[in-house]
Design an enzyme around this catalytic site. Structure first.
Site, short mmCIF file in Angstrom:
data_model
loop_
_atom_site.label_atom_id
_atom_site.label_comp_id
_atom_site.label_asym_id
_atom_site.label_seq_id
_atom_site.Cartn_x
_atom_site.Cartn_y
_atom_site.Cartn_z
N SER A 270 0.83 -1.19 0.00
CA SER A 270 0.00 0.00 0.00
C SER A 270 0.88 1.26 0.00
O SER A 270 1.73 1.41 -0.87
CB SER A 270 -0.97 -0.05 1.18
OG SER A 270 -1.99 0.90 1.06
N GLU B 283 -9.86 -3.49 -6.26
CA GLU B 283 -9.40 -2.40 -5.40
C GLU B 283 -9.21 -1.12 -6.18
O GLU B 283 -8.87 -1.13 -7.38
CB GLU B 283 -8.12 -2.78 -4.67
CG GLU B 283 -6.91 -3.14 -5.52
CD GLU B 283 -5.65 -3.28 -4.66
OE1 GLU B 283 -5.27 -2.28 -4.02
OE2 GLU B 283 -5.07 -4.38 -4.64
N HIS C 250 -7.62 -5.07 -1.64
CA HIS C 250 -6.37 -4.39 -1.31
C HIS C 250 -5.54 -5.21 -0.32
O HIS C 250 -6.05 -5.66 0.71
CB HIS C 250 -6.72 -3.02 -0.72
CG HIS C 250 -5.56 -2.14 -0.45
ND1 HIS C 250 -4.76 -1.64 -1.45
CD2 HIS C 250 -5.09 -1.63 0.72
CE1 HIS C 250 -3.83 -0.86 -0.91
NE2 HIS C 250 -4.00 -0.84 0.40
#
Length: 302
Positions: free
Chosen positions: A143, A237, A267
């Protein structure tokens, strides 16, 4: 079982109550309660300091004497820690057979850009200064930590430091301008985020700063000279296009890049190892990618 597992995970994630842009400390506590998994059996952990920042070292039983992973956790630059990611990183190094150091970089809004990048670069420099051969060093992150990993390597190149052997990023956030089409087109498919969540994180990290600056949004950086890159992302995502465009830009810069888009998953789906077959398979692929590019003789024999 994979389709059933994906559907079950999607339902679970959608059942979690949403609190729009909570105060950072409350968000950190909620994230820690919701995501933290301990390091797996057989992976020893200890507190350490790297580049002036706290860090968590993870070492699997029987780890090779050489080979090191520097890991940068996700959380929008606002939440997350080495503790919240101990399970994920521990599972990765257990499969790879190498040690990892997971960095507790400073978080926004208390410490906005470029604090996280400065901490990452200091940690990377400390590993090199401590005698780690860059050919035996790999970097990974998920991320925001995935975007930070790319920014770190761009900054390291600018500082005249050698590149590591490889880098792997999981659902990387690479465009803080939120310019990817999937930010809008996949909102119904994403069980975790809406666009406003990402905008809030970007605001905490950059304030009124330029969100297109390359060291904050590495999608816009010159990626020439970076090491072999593995990009994994879920098809469900908002950040799908961040990953796809990163891979394209890296390829245009003559970087050896592998892009994997995993169907039907959210995600950083790798967090769900042990209950989602895709997560276990993805971690195996990351481990194989990283260790195949390390020169340590013990690893080459694995």
């Amino acid at each position: 079982m994979t389709r059933q597992q994906r559907d079950t995970l999607d339902d679970l994630l959608r059942s979690i109550p949403r609190t729009p842009d909570p105060e950072p400390e409350a968000a950190r506590l909620a994230f820690a309660r919701g995501i933290t998994r301990p390091a797996p059996d057989g992976v020893a952990t200890r507190r350490t300091v790297l580049g002036g920042r706290p860090a968590l070292e993870l070492e699997p039983a029987g780890a090779a004497d050489r080979g090191r992973l520097l890991y940068l956790h996700g959380g929008g630059y606002v939440i997350g820690s080495p503790d919240t990611h101990a399970g994920l990183v521990g599972e990765l190094v257990r499969r790879a057979g190498i040690r990892a150091t997971s960095l507790d970089y400073r978080l926004a809004p208390e410490h906005p850009f470029p604090a996280a990048l400065d901490d990452g670069l200091a940690a990377y420099r400390a590993l090199l200064d401590g005698g780690t051969d860059p050919a035996e060093l790999v970097v990974a992150g998920d991320s925001a930590g995935g975007g930070l990993a790319i920014s770190l390597l761009v900054a390291a190149r600018a500082a005249g430091l050698p590149q590591p052997a490889a880098v792997a990023v999981l659902s990387p956030w690479t465009d803080l301008t939120l310019g990817g089409d999937s930010i809008r087109t996949l909102e119904a498919a994403d069980p975790i985020f809406v666009a406003e969540d990402l905008a809030d994180y970007a605001g905490h990290y950059l304030g009124d700063g330029d969100r297109a600056q390359p060291l904050a949004s590495p999608l816009f950086a010159d990626l020439t000279g970076l090491p072999p890159l593995l990009v994994q992302v879920g098809a469900h995502e908002l950040l799908l296009d961040d990953a796809v465009r990163l891979a394209g830009r890296a390829g245009a810069g003559d970087v050896e890049v592998t892009l994997e888009v995993w169907p039907g998953v959210p995600h950083v789906f790798q967090h769900h190892y042990g209950r989602l077959d895709d997560a276990d398979a993805a971690l195996d692929r990351i481990a194989g990618f990283l260790t195949a590019r390390l020169t340590a003789p013990q690893l080459a024999a694995r």
